[in-house]
Design an enzyme around this catalytic site. Structure first.
Site, PDB file in Angstrom:
ATOM      1  N   ASN A  13     -40.718-129.461  79.730  1.00  0.00           N
ATOM      2  CA  ASN A  13     -41.987-130.132  79.455  1.00  0.00           C
ATOM      3  C   ASN A  13     -42.208-130.268  77.961  1.00  0.00           C
ATOM      4  O   ASN A  13     -41.535-129.617  77.170  1.00  0.00           O
ATOM      5  CB  ASN A  13     -43.144-129.340  80.074  1.00  0.00           C
ATOM      6  CG  ASN A  13     -43.073-129.313  81.596  1.00  0.00           C
ATOM      7  OD1 ASN A  13     -42.652-128.338  82.192  1.00  0.00           O
ATOM      8  ND2 ASN A  13     -43.451-130.400  82.219  1.00  0.00           N
ATOM      9  N   CYS A  14     -43.173-131.106  77.621  1.00  0.00           N
ATOM     10  CA  CYS A  14     -43.567-131.342  76.228  1.00  0.00           C
ATOM     11  C   CYS A  14     -43.718-130.009  75.521  1.00  0.00           C
ATOM     12  O   CYS A  14     -44.305-129.104  76.101  1.00  0.00           O
ATOM     13  CB  CYS A  14     -44.880-132.119  76.198  1.00  0.00           C
ATOM     14  SG  CYS A  14     -45.632-132.269  74.582  1.00  0.00           S
ATOM     15  N   PRO A  15     -43.257-129.813  74.306  1.00  0.00           N
ATOM     16  CA  PRO A  15     -42.621-130.809  73.432  1.00  0.00           C
ATOM     17  C   PRO A  15     -41.087-130.819  73.488  1.00  0.00           C
ATOM     18  O   PRO A  15     -40.469-131.510  72.694  1.00  0.00           O
ATOM     19  CB  PRO A  15     -43.078-130.331  72.043  1.00  0.00           C
ATOM     20  CG  PRO A  15     -43.101-128.842  72.160  1.00  0.00           C
ATOM     21  CD  PRO A  15     -43.514-128.549  73.587  1.00  0.00           C
ATOM     22  N   ASP A  40     -40.731-134.607  83.120  1.00  0.00           N
ATOM     23  CA  ASP A  40     -42.127-134.398  82.708  1.00  0.00           C
ATOM     24  C   ASP A  40     -42.897-135.704  82.942  1.00  0.00           C
ATOM     25  O   ASP A  40     -42.473-136.761  82.484  1.00  0.00           O
ATOM     26  CB  ASP A  40     -42.170-134.016  81.221  1.00  0.00           C
ATOM     27  CG  ASP A  40     -43.571-133.603  80.772  1.00  0.00           C
ATOM     28  OD1 ASP A  40     -43.670-132.675  79.966  1.00  0.00           O
ATOM     29  OD2 ASP A  40     -44.570-134.217  81.212  1.00  0.00           O
TER      30      ASP A  40
ATOM     31  N   MET B  29     -52.136-129.350  72.699  1.00  0.00           N
ATOM     32  CA  MET B  29     -50.781-129.021  72.216  1.00  0.00           C
ATOM     33  C   MET B  29     -50.005-130.300  71.945  1.00  0.00           C
ATOM     34  O   MET B  29     -49.283-130.411  70.943  1.00  0.00           O
ATOM     35  CB  MET B  29     -50.063-128.132  73.239  1.00  0.00           C
ATOM     36  CG  MET B  29     -48.736-127.587  72.790  1.00  0.00           C
ATOM     37  SD  MET B  29     -47.374-128.696  73.177  1.00  0.00           S
ATOM     38  CE  MET B  29     -47.238-128.450  74.934  1.00  0.00           C
TER      39      MET B  29
END
Lengths: 75, 355
Positions: A13-15, A40, B29
């Site tokens: 998932n991000c990042p 994602d 984030m």
């Protein structure tokens, strides 16, 4: 589509998909194509933003079997 | 005054936040990531827009005498500066390892991410341990010893001796100018939607607790009370301690003194709102861990957010939007510490990434 380097970002998932793609592109020559496979839900949006900001062209993106496949050309 | 109005109101507002957060990809984030990793500020602008709307709206409520922000936990005289810095920094590290902050964890759970469900459990347990357990001893015995008492309170109007309206207007206007200076931001409806709705949800949150839940003199204690809260104070949205109290509620179900509170209802509302949006748009998808490293990162991320969020008195929503809307100095400090912790973790992740 032909590609020179492949990045498996499934399950990340991000990042992390962006960070790993950025690192992979850094090691490539101008004009080479990076294939990214990701899961994602935000991956397509993230890579569109990444392409716009960095100038690396997002050649295509497609979704099949809950996976996104993206092709990006190193500027 | 009826507790159902408080929990129902919190659930409804949180539901809207969850749905809009899912649609607009609102993520604190992600805001740091877009900025640090790509030089894109649009999601940071969305977050700042939420802060500006919350600040202006909450200040208006205060000046109109609808609520008293001084009754919340944020602007009190106990300025625990080390806790804000350490807690905020660790929260920032945690949210980067754990695929997003507390609210994003709830949004991801609603969209089918089982990793975020594990983050929730680890976050909730660590938060509870920081409230009442092992980590709590460290928090109180070490970190909170570094504190300064600001007798008139730690809110900027008291500290600077300026009227709240002036400070809120200047800071709010500066933020709005920065946000809407960007043509790209102006051109996207979703950016404005995500920022404005998040800010208004926090403003609405104060009304729910500060008006619907306010009892001037509680019949049992004869003291002022804000019912159906875990803090006993006026609350708006925050997501770390509510996860701890949700787990506690489930585990102590038969203890009749435990009730569904504002915080518990708000956490469930975000999950429900996000799930409703994901199902309606057919974007719901199950996600699981990739490998052992991914699992470890999420477990550690959840624990750091649980410890950091309690220590710093809040998260990227609880301190950085709700807290800043009261103009508390500690909230601004926590916001900066969270962004720093997150940005540095991303630098480390990039350095470590397989090339």
């Amino acid at each position: 589509m032909n590609h020179d380097v492949e990045l498996d970002a499934r399950g990340l998932n991000c990042p992390l998909p962006i960070l790993r793609a950025k690192k992979a592109l850094n090691g490539m020559q101008s004009g080479q194509v990076l294939k990214v496979v990701a899961t994602d839900p935000g991956a397509v949006k993230d890579f569109q933003t990444f392409a716009k900001q960095t100038g690396n062209e997002l050649l295509s993106h497609a979704e099949a079997d809950r996976e996104f496949t993206l092709y990006m050309k190193r500027k | 005054v009826n507790a159902a109005w408080v929990t129902g109101g919190a659930f409804a507002l949180a539901f809207v936040f969850g749905a809009v957060g899912n649609r607009t990809n609102f993520c604190t984030m992600g805001a740091v990531s877009d900025w640090v990793n790509m030089g894109d500020l649009n999601r940071m602008r969305m977050w700042l827009l939420a802060i500006a709307v919350a600040l202006l709206g909450s200040s208006a409520l205060q000046l109109a005498g609808v609520v008293d922000l001084g009754k919340s936990i944020y602007p009190g005289p106990n300025f625990t500066w080390l806790s804000y810095l350490v807690g905020g920094f660790l929260f920032g590290v945690g949210m980067t390892l754990g695929s997003g902050c507390g609210s994003k964890t709830l949004i991801r759970i609603g969209a089918g991410n089982l990793k975020s469900l594990i983050v929730y459990v680890f976050l909730g347990i660590a938060a509870y341990m920081t409230l009442k357990g092992l980590f709590g001893a460290f928090r109180v015995g070490v970190l909170e010893r570094a504190s300064v008492t600001l007798s008139s309170g730690q809110d900027l109007p008291s500290l600077l001796g300026l009227h709240r309206a002036v400070i809120a207007a200047v800071i709010g206007a500066a933020m709005l100018a920065f946000v809407y200076k960007s043509r790209e931001f102006r051109a996207s409806f979703d950016y404005t939607l995500g920022g404005v709705v998040t800010g208004l949800v926090v403003v609405g949150g104060w009304v729910v607790s500060g008006v619907f839940g306010h009892v001037a003199e509680h019949p049992e204690t004869l003291q002022e009370a804000f019912i159906a809260t875990n803090t006993g104070r006026m609350e708006s949205f925050s997501f770390v301690s509510p996860m701890a109290y949700t787990l506690e509620y489930l585990m102590l179900w038969t203890d009749k003194s435990k009730i569904v509170t504002y915080g518990i209802a708000s956490g469930l509302g975000v999950i429900a709102g996000s799930a409703a949006y994901a199902l309606a748009t057919r974007t719901f998808r199950w996600e699981g861990f990739r490998d052992a490293e991914d699992t470890a990162n999420h477990m550690l991320g959840g624990m750091l957010m649980g410890f950091g969020g309690i220590t710093a008195l809040g998260c990227t929503i609880g301190q950085a939007i709700t807290g800043i809307s009261t103009l508390a100095l500690g909230s601004v400090m926590t916001f900066a510490a969270i962004v720093a912790g997150s940005a540095l973790t991303m630098k480390y992740q990039y350095w470590r990434a397989g090339g």
